[in-house]
Structure formats: C-alpha cells, structure tokens
Design an enzyme around this catalytic site. Structure first.
Site, PDB file in Angstrom:
ATOM      1  N   HIS A  34      -8.689 -52.955  60.646  1.00  0.00           N
ATOM      2  CA  HIS A  34      -9.923 -52.537  59.951  1.00  0.00           C
ATOM      3  C   HIS A  34      -9.857 -51.066  59.525  1.00  0.00           C
ATOM      4  O   HIS A  34     -10.880 -50.395  59.383  1.00  0.00           O
ATOM      5  CB  HIS A  34     -11.173 -52.777  60.813  1.00  0.00           C
ATOM      6  CG  HIS A  34     -11.522 -54.236  60.929  1.00  0.00           C
ATOM      7  ND1 HIS A  34     -12.206 -54.913  59.948  1.00  0.00           N
ATOM      8  CD2 HIS A  34     -11.254 -55.146  61.885  1.00  0.00           C
ATOM      9  CE1 HIS A  34     -12.352 -56.177  60.320  1.00  0.00           C
ATOM     10  NE2 HIS A  34     -11.785 -56.346  61.484  1.00  0.00           N
ATOM     11  N   SER A  67       8.305 -78.196  46.572  1.00  0.00           N
ATOM     12  CA  SER A  67       7.999 -77.670  47.898  1.00  0.00           C
ATOM     13  C   SER A  67       8.432 -78.696  48.936  1.00  0.00           C
ATOM     14  O   SER A  67       7.887 -79.804  48.978  1.00  0.00           O
ATOM     15  CB  SER A  67       6.495 -77.399  48.030  1.00  0.00           C
ATOM     16  OG  SER A  67       6.136 -77.416  49.397  1.00  0.00           O
ATOM     17  N   GLY A 120      -2.011 -70.033  57.558  1.00  0.00           N
ATOM     18  CA  GLY A 120      -3.375 -69.653  57.952  1.00  0.00           C
ATOM     19  C   GLY A 120      -3.495 -69.155  59.379  1.00  0.00           C
ATOM     20  O   GLY A 120      -4.593 -69.100  59.926  1.00  0.00           O
ATOM     21  N   GLY A 122      -2.639 -66.132  60.303  1.00  0.00           N
ATOM     22  CA  GLY A 122      -2.761 -64.674  60.293  1.00  0.00           C
ATOM     23  C   GLY A 122      -1.409 -63.992  60.177  1.00  0.00           C
ATOM     24  O   GLY A 122      -1.296 -62.779  60.370  1.00  0.00           O
ATOM     25  N   LEU A 123      -0.362 -64.750  59.870  1.00  0.00           N
ATOM     26  CA  LEU A 123       0.978 -64.162  59.724  1.00  0.00           C
ATOM     27  C   LEU A 123       1.384 -64.053  58.258  1.00  0.00           C
ATOM     28  O   LEU A 123       2.510 -63.708  57.936  1.00  0.00           O
ATOM     29  CB  LEU A 123       2.003 -64.995  60.495  1.00  0.00           C
ATOM     30  CG  LEU A 123       1.750 -65.062  61.999  1.00  0.00           C
ATOM     31  CD1 LEU A 123       2.790 -65.924  62.683  1.00  0.00           C
ATOM     32  CD2 LEU A 123       1.776 -63.671  62.599  1.00  0.00           C
ATOM     33  N   SER A 125       1.657 -66.289  55.466  1.00  0.00           N
ATOM     34  CA  SER A 125       2.628 -67.163  54.803  1.00  0.00           C
ATOM     35  C   SER A 125       2.526 -67.011  53.289  1.00  0.00           C
ATOM     36  O   SER A 125       3.526 -67.110  52.572  1.00  0.00           O
ATOM     37  CB  SER A 125       2.389 -68.622  55.193  1.00  0.00           C
ATOM     38  OG  SER A 125       1.136 -69.085  54.733  1.00  0.00           O
ATOM     39  N   GLU A 158      -2.808 -63.213  44.480  1.00  0.00           N
ATOM     40  CA  GLU A 158      -3.895 -63.643  45.376  1.00  0.00           C
ATOM     41  C   GLU A 158      -5.249 -63.465  44.681  1.00  0.00           C
ATOM     42  O   GLU A 158      -6.101 -64.351  44.709  1.00  0.00           O
ATOM     43  CB  GLU A 158      -3.895 -62.813  46.672  1.00  0.00           C
ATOM     44  CG  GLU A 158      -2.633 -62.914  47.477  1.00  0.00           C
ATOM     45  CD  GLU A 158      -2.722 -63.905  48.645  1.00  0.00           C
ATOM     46  OE1 GLU A 158      -3.762 -64.533  48.842  1.00  0.00           O
ATOM     47  OE2 GLU A 158      -1.696 -64.038  49.348  1.00  0.00           O
ATOM     48  N   ASP A 170      -0.205 -56.983  53.383  1.00  0.00           N
ATOM     49  CA  ASP A 170       0.640 -58.150  53.657  1.00  0.00           C
ATOM     50  C   ASP A 170       1.845 -58.187  52.724  1.00  0.00           C
ATOM     51  O   ASP A 170       2.977 -58.384  53.143  1.00  0.00           O
ATOM     52  CB  ASP A 170      -0.157 -59.448  53.484  1.00  0.00           C
ATOM     53  CG  ASP A 170      -1.308 -59.529  54.461  1.00  0.00           C
ATOM     54  OD1 ASP A 170      -1.400 -58.670  55.352  1.00  0.00           O
ATOM     55  OD2 ASP A 170      -2.118 -60.466  54.321  1.00  0.00           O
ATOM     56  N   TYR A 220     -17.658 -58.958  57.994  1.00  0.00           N
ATOM     57  CA  TYR A 220     -16.716 -58.026  57.368  1.00  0.00           C
ATOM     58  C   TYR A 220     -17.464 -57.094  56.420  1.00  0.00           C
ATOM     59  O   TYR A 220     -17.302 -55.872  56.470  1.00  0.00           O
ATOM     60  CB  TYR A 220     -15.658 -58.842  56.621  1.00  0.00           C
ATOM     61  CG  TYR A 220     -14.659 -58.034  55.832  1.00  0.00           C
ATOM     62  CD1 TYR A 220     -13.543 -57.486  56.446  1.00  0.00           C
ATOM     63  CD2 TYR A 220     -14.809 -57.857  54.461  1.00  0.00           C
ATOM     64  CE1 TYR A 220     -12.608 -56.766  55.724  1.00  0.00           C
ATOM     65  CE2 TYR A 220     -13.882 -57.135  53.723  1.00  0.00           C
ATOM     66  CZ  TYR A 220     -12.786 -56.585  54.362  1.00  0.00           C
ATOM     67  OH  TYR A 220     -11.869 -55.882  53.632  1.00  0.00           O
TER      68      TYR A 220
HETATM   69  P1  ADP Z   1      -1.821 -67.186  55.460  1.00  0.00           P
HETATM   70  O1  ADP Z   1      -2.748 -66.448  56.360  1.00  0.00           O
HETATM   71  O2  ADP Z   1      -0.756 -67.888  56.231  1.00  0.00           O
HETATM   72  O3  ADP Z   1      -1.301 -66.344  54.345  1.00  0.00           O
HETATM   73  P2  ADP Z   1      -3.171 -68.455  53.288  1.00  0.00           P
HETATM   74  O4  ADP Z   1      -4.273 -69.434  53.266  1.00  0.00           O
HETATM   75  O5  ADP Z   1      -3.389 -67.132  52.675  1.00  0.00           O
HETATM   76  O6  ADP Z   1      -2.705 -68.336  54.811  1.00  0.00           O
HETATM   77  O7  ADP Z   1      -1.901 -69.073  52.555  1.00  0.00           O
HETATM   78  C1  ADP Z   1      -1.473 -70.368  52.852  1.00  0.00           C
HETATM   79  C2  ADP Z   1      -1.082 -71.049  51.561  1.00  0.00           C
HETATM   80  O8  ADP Z   1       0.153 -70.504  51.065  1.00  0.00           O
HETATM   81  C3  ADP Z   1      -0.821 -72.534  51.746  1.00  0.00           C
HETATM   82  O9  ADP Z   1      -2.024 -73.271  51.629  1.00  0.00           O
HETATM   83  C4  ADP Z   1       0.152 -72.818  50.608  1.00  0.00           C
HETATM   84  O10 ADP Z   1      -0.536 -72.996  49.400  1.00  0.00           O
HETATM   85  C5  ADP Z   1       0.964 -71.522  50.529  1.00  0.00           C
HETATM   86  N1  ADP Z   1       2.170 -71.652  51.380  1.00  0.00           N
HETATM   87  C6  ADP Z   1       2.465 -70.916  52.466  1.00  0.00           C
HETATM   88  N2  ADP Z   1       3.638 -71.314  53.022  1.00  0.00           N
HETATM   89  C7  ADP Z   1       4.078 -72.341  52.283  1.00  0.00           C
HETATM   90  C8  ADP Z   1       5.222 -73.215  52.330  1.00  0.00           C
HETATM   91  N3  ADP Z   1       6.130 -73.119  53.327  1.00  0.00           N
HETATM   92  N4  ADP Z   1       5.347 -74.145  51.378  1.00  0.00           N
HETATM   93  C9  ADP Z   1       4.441 -74.263  50.382  1.00  0.00           C
HETATM   94  N5  ADP Z   1       3.345 -73.490  50.286  1.00  0.00           N
HETATM   95  C10 ADP Z   1       3.150 -72.543  51.216  1.00  0.00           C
HETATM   96 MG    MG Z   2      -2.573 -65.316  53.010  1.00  0.00          MG
END
Ligand code: ADP
Ligand code: MG
Length: 384
Positions: A34, A67, A120, A122-123, A125, A158, A170, A220
C-alpha cells in the site's frame, strides 16, 4: 511430461515447424505494501513460476495462439476490432495492440504457451503472460523498446483490454526480475535499485488462504482517501510533501489533532512501511535475514491493526508462523484475503507447513495452498 516438451509437441502438431522459446515470471513483493499510490517504495522480485511460450513469425497478418492450460486455440488479427472473446487471448492481443500503438512493428505469429503461476493467488500470472509476449515481440520484430516501456505495455494491456486498473509493480518485476535479486522501485520517480536476496538456510513460502473477502475495492478507495487527507494536512506545514511517503514521522505528529483518528492510523502505517523498506534493504546488504523477518512481522501488524486490511484467516496464518518460530511472515498484496509470505529456516519448514495446514483446516474447513518460491529471472529468451 515437462512443460517445455508439451509445448514443443503441440507446436509441431499445430504449425509443423519450430519456434523460439520465451519466458517470464510471476512475482512476490517482500515488503512495501500500500505504498505505491502513496509515492513510496515497493520491493518485488520475479519468482520461479511463470509463463513459457514457443513463438514463430508466420508471414501472415494473423496471430494463431494456443493455450495449453485452457486447451483452447484462438486466431485473431491485429486491428482493434479483432479483439478475441477468450480472456486469456485478450492479454496476448492487448500486448500486440499496445506495441503497435507505440509505433512498434508486429506481424502475424504462431504460438503455444503454458504456465505454472497459480491464477488469481496474488502472484501475478497476468503480468507473467504480458511480459512474456511484450518481451518476445520486441525481440522477434527488433523494435528496440526499452525495458520500462515493455512493462508499461503490460500495464496498459491490463487497463485497456482486461479491465484491471493496476499500477506498474507487477509488470516491472516481471520484466526486470533477476535471479537472486529483489528490486526496490520508487513509485514516485520510478528509480530502481537491485539488492541481493539469497537467503541461504531459509526458504520463502506462500500460504494461500484461498479466501477473497468482498470489501477489497471499497476499502481500497477509502484507504487512498485517508492517505490523501493526511498528506493534505501535512502539506500545509511542509509544502514539499507531494505524497504521504514524503512526510517524516514527526510531521505526522504535528497534525494528530487535525485529522480523524482513523486517517492518522492509516498514515502511521504508510510512513512506517516506507522506512521498513529502507531498513530491509540495509539488512539485505548485511545478509541479515533475521531483521528482514522482523520487519515482515511489523508490516503484518501494521496492515492488520493500523491499516486494517487483514482478515481472520490471514491473522491466523500469521499467528501460526509466530508460534512455529518462522523468521518473518506477513500478508502479501492488497489484503482481505490471498496469501501470507513467509521466510522460514530450513529446519523449521516441514513443521511449519504441517502445523499451518492442520490448524488452518481445523479452524476454517479447508487447507491453505502452499507455494514455495525462489527469486528468479524475469522476461527472457531461451537459447538452447
Ligand atoms: P493474477 O493475480 O494471477 O494476475 P489475474 O486475474 O490478474 O490473476 O490474471 C489471471 C488471468 O491471466 C487468467 O484468467 C488468464 O486469462 C490469464 N492467464 C494467466 N496465466 C495463464 C496461463 N498459464 N494460461 C493462459 N492464461 C493465463
Ligand atoms: Mg493480475
């Protein structure tokens, strides 16, 4: 089968050729929570969980994307109206569009990709996915875009294609990440500095509470408002204060009677947190991981009691960590759910994980998920 092999096989089957491999990473933030919207420091690093993509330029104006994790194939063009339906494909599309918007060259390509960042949790992805493709397009089409701009391409993806109004941390961590280093980013100036993070004899592990409480977004906004209120009050005495993070602790004291008690506590947390990041950086330069751990506990206390963004499940996990003599533990991310990040001595690791699973399950009826992480490289091309 190993992820790379699976990708290679699928790529060969779909496109009957071979491409180049690119990778990028999810991230943790060791400390500095924060603080971003208060113009302070964050202190992230890339992790050994990420996205791996095989990509080959295909000589058309179409993207062919598969994918592996969703077992889905999508084709799309490069114009705004070609936006695909599938949410995962929008990340790839968004990165192409944002590259084009910045004057970069993008032509058609074939890709197969997969990942091992839990979604989802918090790392981040999504940042791993964006930075893999931002880096790859820059490499394949020789755009000479600088690394900061690659991170911004991910962030803009994003904002403009995925409906997530995120900051830069991130994508920054995912692009700039380096094995054995954390990166202190000044969110006001965007200056950054690498610090060694090589905790021999310790392990870094996340415990995912698997809960997400509703409050998050309204809370927030309220926290941001409180911080602005206090910064405004301090600025009357100290015009140089642009963000709350510019304020000294004694300057906060001067406005104690002027601002609501709640706002005061929020500000007390933020000003303390900015200092803790600096203290952790000093400690890392000495290799003093015990101090790092103590600061993590202080951050948890601040987030729980002063900033009030923790929750029962996360406080519970933090308590288990204390009782198991874990060196450092804190809620990571915005709060109201998600993970705790824990720095644990090797010899205490198994006992801690077993105890946390047993006690958390007893209390909440489901087990936390466990993700051990190592600080690793960010976006890159794999040449082997
Ligand atoms: P996070 O906190 O992990 O970033 P988000 O909701 O922001 O969570 O992002 C998750 C989204 O990113 C998934 O719903 C998908 O659309 C995309 N994504 C992440 N990893 C993958 C993957 N291995 N293959 C395909 N899409 C992915
Ligand atoms: Mg994300």
């Amino acid at each position: 089968m190993e992820m790379k092999k699976k990708i290679q096989e699928k790529f060969k089957t779909l496109y009957n050729c071979e491409g180049t491999f690119f990778a990028s990473a999810g991230r943790i933030n060791l400390i500095g929570e924060h603080t971003d919207y208060n113009g302070g420091y964050v202190f992230p690093g890339a992790i050994d969980k990420g996205i791996l993509a095989e990509i080959a330029v295909n000589g058309t104006d179409k993207i062919h994307a598969y994918s592996l994790d969703y077992d889905e194939y999508v084709e799309f063009g490069l114009n705004e109206e070609d936006k695909p339906e599938q949410s995962w494909a929008r990340y790839v599309f968004g990165v192409c569009r944002e590259t084009v918007k910045r004057g970069g060259k993008v032509e058609g390509f074939d890709t197969v990709f997969a990942g091992d960042v839990p979604l989802g949790a918090g790392l981040s992805s999504s940042a791993a996915l964006e930075s893999t493709f931002a880096f790859a397009l820059n490499y394949l089409f020789r755009n000479k875009t600088d690394k900061f701009e690659l991170a911004k391409i991910g962030q803009a993806t994003e904002h403009n294609y995925c409906g997530v109004n995120c900051g830069i941390m991130d994508q920054f961590a995912s692009v700039f990440g380096k094995k054995g280093s954390l990166i202190r980013l000044d969110c006001k100036t965007l200056e950054y500095k690498y610090f060694p993070f090589d905790p021999k004899g310790y392990r870094l592990v996340l415990l995912d509470s698997c809960v997400k409480h509703e409050l998050a977004s309204s809370a927030y906004n309220k926290r941001r408002k409180s911080c602005e209120n206090v910064a405004d009050a301090i600025r009357k005495n100290h015009p140089e204060v642009e963000f709350l993070s510019d304020a000294k602790r004694v300057w906060l004291e001067e406005v104690r009677e002027e601002v609501p008690q709640e706002d005061f506590l929020r500000a007390e947390y933020v000003i303390g947190e900015v200092q803790r990041v600096l203290d952790v950086c000093d400690a890392l330069e000495r290799g003093d991981y015990e101090t790092v751990g103590e600061m993590m506990y202080q951050t948890h206390f601040g987030l729980s009691r002063l900033y009030e963004v923790s929750c029962e499940e996360l406080d519970f996990l933090n308590n288990v960590a204390r009782r198991c003599d874990v060196t450092g533990s804190r809620v990571m991310g915005g709060g109201f759910g998600g993970c705790t990040l824990n720095l644990v001595k090797d010899e205490l690791y198994d006992h801690f994980i077993e105890t946390a699973i047993k006690e958390f399950t007893g209390q909440f009826g489901h087990a936390p998920k466990v993700y051990e992480v190592h600080i690793s490289d960010g976006a890159r091309v794999l040449n082997d």
